[in-house]
Design a protein around this motif. Structure first.
Motif, PDB file in Angstrom:
ATOM      1  N   ASP A 101       0.306   4.235   0.587  1.00 49.03           N
ATOM      2  CA  ASP A 101       0.122   5.160   1.805  1.00 49.03           C
ATOM      3  C   ASP A 101       0.943   4.528   2.904  1.00 49.03           C
ATOM      4  O   ASP A 101       1.626   5.441   3.973  1.00 49.03           O
ATOM      5  CB  ASP A 101      -1.360   5.315   2.026  1.00 49.03           C
ATOM      6  N   ASP A 134       0.852  -1.186  -0.022  1.00 49.71           N
ATOM      7  CA  ASP A 134       0.040  -0.068  -0.131  1.00 49.71           C
ATOM      8  C   ASP A 134       0.840   1.252  -0.007  1.00 49.71           C
ATOM      9  O   ASP A 134       1.735   1.743   0.909  1.00 49.71           O
ATOM     10  CB  ASP A 134      -0.961   0.081   1.225  1.00 49.71           C
ATOM     11  N   THR A 189       4.145   6.187   5.151  1.00 50.39           N
ATOM     12  CA  THR A 189       4.163   6.326   6.410  1.00 50.39           C
ATOM     13  C   THR A 189       5.128   5.804   7.178  1.00 50.39           C
ATOM     14  O   THR A 189       6.021   6.468   8.311  1.00 50.39           O
ATOM     15  CB  THR A 189       2.542   5.614   7.383  1.00 50.39           C
TER      16      THR A 189
END
Length: 340
Positions: free
Chosen positions: A6, A4, A10
């Protein structure tokens, strides 16, 4: 599975806050502890028996790998070490081309790396010694002695040497109890029970067990100890004429003398352990596997699942001894009581 974006972003942010790059995570951080630095800790944690068995191999590891970090030792290094130990093993009459030395070399290496795993110095799957297979153990050439062979050996012992009384007592002790050399040498005055006909054997694996002996042998052992200076409960039971405690050298001289007079003994490399085979074979043939296992002092749980249930008590062992020697024993049961 596609990561992912995102979550990746992060994670990168968190790593940046910690001052860690992705490249840092890919670098293998190795413990710098060398073999020479670590082995003294292994020795300190090992039992006396392990130090006797593997100490010489650990010394050779220091000589071969001493300045190298533990994490730098590869399976190829261990295998080369094993072959070198096998190649340079002392040649004996009963040698197997260094197979036993090669097996011990791997076992000693595994002991060191097992300790390193426990100490967190290497990962559980990173032991190079466990990636090298041990040589297949060959069948032992030892066998049970025939009654005539045993008679010949006892005749030589009783009629030669500088201490026939001690040597005859030794052979009788090993024949009645099927104990190992270490068990006989570790006997103390307090380990003899002349009332119940028992000796307390301390053998390999730090096992401890009471083993029946005939009352006649128990009395002879007590008299031997008394006449040769054993006074305190912790004094060694078996002793030389001058009062010194017996050592393993007596066995070496004993079998050398027997072999000089009986060529077949020297040719087949007969030793004290053959007496153990002789007694246990007789017990197994006449009283079954369970009683033979108890007579031998075997406590391991390896083998068929039925070994968990095939057990015998001290009374059964005493009964087998009484039948073998033809002498009554205070702990022996009748064969009817044993269901035989």
């Amino acid at each position: 599975m596609t990561p992912d974006p995102d979550r990746v972003a992060t994670a990168r942010t968190l790593l940046a806050q910690l001052g860690i790059s992705v490249a840092d995570l890919l670098v293998e951080h190795s413990d710098p502890t060398t073999v020479a630095e670590y082995l003294p800790r292994v020795r300190a944690a090992a039992s006396a028996a392990a130090n006797r068995s593997y100490g010489s191999y650990w010394n050779r590891m220091v000589a071969a790998w001493g300045d190298r970090p533990l994490t730098s030792i590869a399976a190829t290094d261990v295998e080369a070490f094993q072959r070198e130990c096998a190649r340079t093993a002392r040649r004996r009459r009963n040698g197997r081309g260094g197979r036993h030395a090669g097996e011990n070399a791997i076992t000693a290496a595994r002991a060191m790396f097992n300790r390193a795993i426990a100490d967190g110095l290497i990962a559980a799957t990173a032991s190079p010694a466990h990636q090298v297979p041990k040589p297949r153990r060959l069948p032992s050439p030892r066998r049970a002695l025939t009654p005539n062979e045993l008679t010949e050996i006892n005749q030589v012992v009783r009629t030669s040497g500088n201490d026939a009384v001690l040597d005859a007592l030794l052979l009788r002790l090993h024949t009645e109890t099927a104990c190992r050399r270490g068990g006989a040498l570790s006997l103390r005055l307090m380990d003899l029970d002349t009332v119940h006909g028992l000796v307390l054997l301390q053998e390999k694996g730090e096992t401890l067990r009471w083993q029946p002996v005939t009352l006649d042998l128990a009395a002879r052992l007590e008299a031997h100890a008394a006449t040769r200076g054993a006074v305190r409960p912790t004094d060694q039971l078996l002793r030389y004429r001058d009062g010194r405690g017996l050592t393993s050298r007596r066995y070496d001289h004993l079998w050398k003398r027997i072999g000089d007079r009986l060529p077949w003994v020297a040719a087949q490399n007969v030793s004290t352990h053959w007496l153990r085979h002789t007694t246990l074979t007789w017990v197994e043939r006449n009283f079954g596997y369970g009683i033979a296992r108890a007579y031998a002092g075997h406590t391991d749980n390896t083998g068929p699942a039925t070994t968990t249930y095939v057990k015998a008590d001290l009374q059964a062992v005493a009964t087998a001894l009484a039948a073998m020697t033809g002498q009554p024993h205070p702990l022996a049961a009748s064969l009817e009581d044993l269901g035989m």
